[in-house]
Design an enzyme around this catalytic site. Sequence first.
Site, PDB file in Angstrom:
ATOM      1  N   LYS A 185      38.774  32.855  33.920  1.00  0.00           N
ATOM      2  CA  LYS A 185      38.599  33.383  35.204  1.00  0.00           C
ATOM      3  C   LYS A 185      39.433  32.947  36.767  1.00  0.00           C
ATOM      4  O   LYS A 185      38.072  31.619  36.825  1.00  0.00           O
ATOM      5  CB  LYS A 185      37.491  34.420  35.115  1.00  0.00           C
ATOM      6  CG  LYS A 185      37.262  35.537  33.438  1.00  0.00           C
ATOM      7  CD  LYS A 185      39.216  36.284  33.624  1.00  0.00           C
ATOM      8  CE  LYS A 185      38.648  37.337  32.998  1.00  0.00           C
ATOM      9  NZ  LYS A 185      39.865  38.169  33.078  1.00  0.00           N
ATOM     10  N   ASP A 214      43.999  33.596  35.551  1.00  0.00           N
ATOM     11  CA  ASP A 214      43.454  35.393  35.730  1.00  0.00           C
ATOM     12  C   ASP A 214      42.636  35.857  37.014  1.00  0.00           C
ATOM     13  O   ASP A 214      42.063  35.383  36.643  1.00  0.00           O
ATOM     14  CB  ASP A 214      42.965  35.824  34.865  1.00  0.00           C
ATOM     15  CG  ASP A 214      42.664  37.057  34.440  1.00  0.00           C
ATOM     16  OD1 ASP A 214      43.042  38.123  35.264  1.00  0.00           O
ATOM     17  OD2 ASP A 214      42.787  37.951  33.105  1.00  0.00           O
ATOM     18  N   GLU A 240      47.597  35.040  36.485  1.00  0.00           N
ATOM     19  CA  GLU A 240      47.879  36.469  36.048  1.00  0.00           C
ATOM     20  C   GLU A 240      47.218  37.696  36.811  1.00  0.00           C
ATOM     21  O   GLU A 240      46.363  36.783  37.330  1.00  0.00           O
ATOM     22  CB  GLU A 240      46.430  36.897  34.449  1.00  0.00           C
ATOM     23  CG  GLU A 240      47.618  38.090  33.919  1.00  0.00           C
ATOM     24  CD  GLU A 240      45.494  37.560  33.049  1.00  0.00           C
ATOM     25  OE1 GLU A 240      46.701  37.089  31.551  1.00  0.00           O
ATOM     26  OE2 GLU A 240      45.378  38.841  31.873  1.00  0.00           O
ATOM     27  N   GLU A 266      48.147  44.549  31.202  1.00  0.00           N
ATOM     28  CA  GLU A 266      47.057  45.042  30.893  1.00  0.00           C
ATOM     29  C   GLU A 266      46.448  46.141  31.876  1.00  0.00           C
ATOM     30  O   GLU A 266      46.666  47.036  31.307  1.00  0.00           O
ATOM     31  CB  GLU A 266      45.665  43.907  31.035  1.00  0.00           C
ATOM     32  CG  GLU A 266      45.071  43.948  31.700  1.00  0.00           C
ATOM     33  CD  GLU A 266      43.774  42.584  32.029  1.00  0.00           C
ATOM     34  OE1 GLU A 266      44.108  41.110  31.673  1.00  0.00           O
ATOM     35  OE2 GLU A 266      42.835  42.992  32.608  1.00  0.00           O
ATOM     36  N   ASP A 289      49.254  45.372  25.891  1.00  0.00           N
ATOM     37  CA  ASP A 289      47.464  46.020  24.929  1.00  0.00           C
ATOM     38  C   ASP A 289      47.910  47.750  24.583  1.00  0.00           C
ATOM     39  O   ASP A 289      48.284  49.129  25.850  1.00  0.00           O
ATOM     40  CB  ASP A 289      46.838  46.015  26.654  1.00  0.00           C
ATOM     41  CG  ASP A 289      45.398  46.333  25.951  1.00  0.00           C
ATOM     42  OD1 ASP A 289      45.587  47.723  25.139  1.00  0.00           O
ATOM     43  OD2 ASP A 289      44.885  46.795  26.390  1.00  0.00           O
ATOM     44  N   HIS A 316      47.043  41.464  25.537  1.00  0.00           N
ATOM     45  CA  HIS A 316      45.750  41.350  25.716  1.00  0.00           C
ATOM     46  C   HIS A 316      44.950  42.265  25.069  1.00  0.00           C
ATOM     47  O   HIS A 316      45.408  43.232  24.910  1.00  0.00           O
ATOM     48  CB  HIS A 316      45.621  42.603  27.064  1.00  0.00           C
ATOM     49  CG  HIS A 316      44.680  42.533  28.130  1.00  0.00           C
ATOM     50  ND1 HIS A 316      43.919  43.953  27.612  1.00  0.00           N
ATOM     51  CD2 HIS A 316      43.018  41.576  28.558  1.00  0.00           C
ATOM     52  CE1 HIS A 316      42.954  44.124  28.420  1.00  0.00           C
ATOM     53  NE2 HIS A 316      42.206  42.853  28.453  1.00  0.00           N
TER      54      HIS A 316
HETATM   55 MG   LIG Z   1      43.577  40.032  32.433  1.00  0.00          MG
END
Ligand SMILES: [Mg+2]
Length: 380
Positions: A185, A214, A240, A266, A289, A316
């Site tokens: 992240k 992400d 992402e 997602e 997802d 995801h």
């Molecule tokens: Mg993500």
Amino acid sequence: MRSASYGERNLEEIHERESHLKIERIETDYYRLPLEPMGDAGHGAIDTEELITLSLHAEGLTGHGYTYTIGRGGRAVKALIDHDIAPLISGQDAAQIQAIWDLMWQRLLYVGRGGLASFAIAAVDVALWDLYGVREEKPLYALLGAEARDLPAYGSGVDLPKPLDGLLAQTEGFLERGFPGVKVKIGRPDPTEDEQRIRAVRELIGDGVDLMVDANMAWTTDEALERGRRLEEYGLYWYEEPTIPEDVAGHARLAREMDVPIAVGESLHSPHEFRRYVEEEAAAVLQIDPITNGGITASLEALKMADEAGLKTSSHYTDELSAHLLCASENPVYLEKHAFALDEYLQEPQRVVNGHVRPTETSGTGLRFDAERLAPYAAG
Ligand SMILES: [Mg+2]
């Protein structure tokens, strides 16, 4: 071409058989599953997963579905299913999966077009596909006209609050499991912290392991461009959710101006939302997802769009369902092994072998919750 076989042909065959698998009853249960506290730049702190399980009964058969949230909205999703969807589809033919999806979408359109409605639709749609597989005695991937294959998986942490040593320890754990890719992240307030963390992870994993980042929609397009460029030198596999999902033009600009592939999916809650990204050339990797997208039916449409546009696909969360769906995609680059693993609540947890996963071979989705293990987390 594989995209011609996404379940449609099989569904047509079923329709022709004049089956009537009358939906008699839908039952739901609501759970609050505790998570090790984690967080990201867009959703903040996360310590609970809401899980709604669903069983759909038709002519002596049962299909199992579920939906989830990351801590909020789950009771409203359950209420939508119990009070609006269940009466709506009672008596319908469970074999008519696309028709039931269309009916749910249309009748919830005024309050829906995505959002909570898609999470509710998903639970029913997953159960319908499961029931279809149980009835045909085939695993989901086979229903889709696909063959089972080994899918590379990547280790994925929801790790923005983790101090650097914790981030590196987590990454070492991913390497020990043989994952060929890891995701980190980003979105710390100080950009130099993101840089330090990504540099340290790249040094740890070396050049032979893919590294994704992400941002969880944290930035404006301008900020995303500036923050992303600072990280490009670390050889990113994808970038992402750099900005909000509504800003398709912003994603398209980032896709044009940056070398790193843009990944989304997602937060897209219908095939319509995916279509905008494909048409605007705003993403290079579509991440399905089948819960947040509005069901397996919706994610299959996204995969088909990806195939037609020559895009890569990934997933995801939804590790177990996505293992089936990605087998029906032409270019599935990775399955996400998510931090919110459901393993301890499943009868048959997904196995990771040398960083790869395969779909289950039992009929239907293969996803069965262990009622006893879930029971302590039942909530009203
Ligand atoms: Mg993500």
